[in-house]
Design an enzyme around this catalytic site. Structure first.
Site: not given
Ligand code: PGA
Length: 248
Positions: A11, A95, A164, A209, A170, A97, A9
């Site tokens: 983003k 997601h 998640e 992460s 992140g 976000e 992903n």
């Molecule tokens: P990350 O993001 O691996 O940077 O923690 C995962 C995601 O939000 O899909």
């Protein structure tokens, strides 16, 4: 029996030329891998060029979001048919976000899932709790509501669920393998209520992460069937190590 599914992903990262550069290095790095489904979700602006560059490979193209109407006066939005038209096989829906910054509710997420299903595109449906919810013992309640509302009215089991935990996205804080397994096993239990024994064929992937260092332990969990990778998917080297989990 469940083939692992690992998705990048990206983003809001990578221009068209950066997308091309990544894909041109990534394809040869993974060309002999057969035991894992790999998907890449670039930003909308890179989808067409990614589709062209991924042609004749087994790497699946995914979008990061979609709108629930087929067409019309929805400035800025992209429909499921538009994604299929350019070769997207999957779309990420719900997601955290999107839920957090763009106020996507469970109801909107459900509409998007229904529209994507109707159009015939695969879904990566994201769920997960905040730190506060985890610390107050509400993790399972949150997951239950997100699953029930998100999958309301969906009568087939062909969806990938991405667990998640929001506190792990992140932040460099991955869920401990026990925490991941416990949540995944709970999610599968809830899926059994909706889809009976078909739930055992559904892939539940972990996100938050994920790195080359922790992928092996996560993939060793009974109910972890893959990963949704943000930060560590932006570099060819680290994403290649992740999709080759258990090998090096
Ligand atoms: P990350 O993001 O691996 O940077 O923690 C995962 C995601 O939000 O899909």
């Amino acid at each position: 029996m469940r083939k692992p599914f690992i998705a990048a992903n990206w983003k809001m990262n990578k221009t068209v030329s950066e997308t091309q550069e990544f894909i041109s290095k990534f394809i040869p790095a993974v060309k002999d891998l057969r035991n894992v489904d790999i998907a890449i979700a670039p930003p909308f602006t890179s989808l067409i060029v990614a589709a062209e560059n991924l042609k004749n490979t087994d790497i699946l193209l995914s979008a990061q979001d979609v709108f629930y109407e087929e067409k019309g006066a929805y400035t800025g939005e992209i429909s499921p048919l538009m994604l299929i038209d350019i070769g997207c096989k999957y779309v990420i829906i719900g997601h955290s976000e999107r839920r957090q910054y763009f106020k996507e509710t469970d109801d909107i997420v459900n509409k998007k899932i229904k529209a994507a299903k109707k159009a015939g595109i695969g879904i990566i449906f994201c769920i997960g709790e905040t730190l506060e919810e985890r610390e107050s013992g509400k993790t399972f309640d949150v997951l239950q509501v997100e699953i029930e509302k998100g999958l309301s009215g969906i009568d087939d089991s062909g969806t990938i669920i991405a667990y998640e935990p929001i506190w792990a996205i992140g932040t460099g804080k991955t869920a401990a393998t026990e925490q991941a397994q416990e949540a995944h096993s709970y999610i599968r239990e809830r899926l059994r209520i909706l889809f009976s024994e078909k739930a055992d064929e559904m892939r539940i992937i972990y996100g938050g992460s994920v790195t080359p260092e922790n992928i092996d332990a996560l993939m060793a969990c009974k109910d972890v069937d893959g990963a949704l990778v943000g930060g560590a998917s932006l570099k060819v080297e680290s994403f290649t190590k992740i999709v080759k989990f258990g090998k090096e």
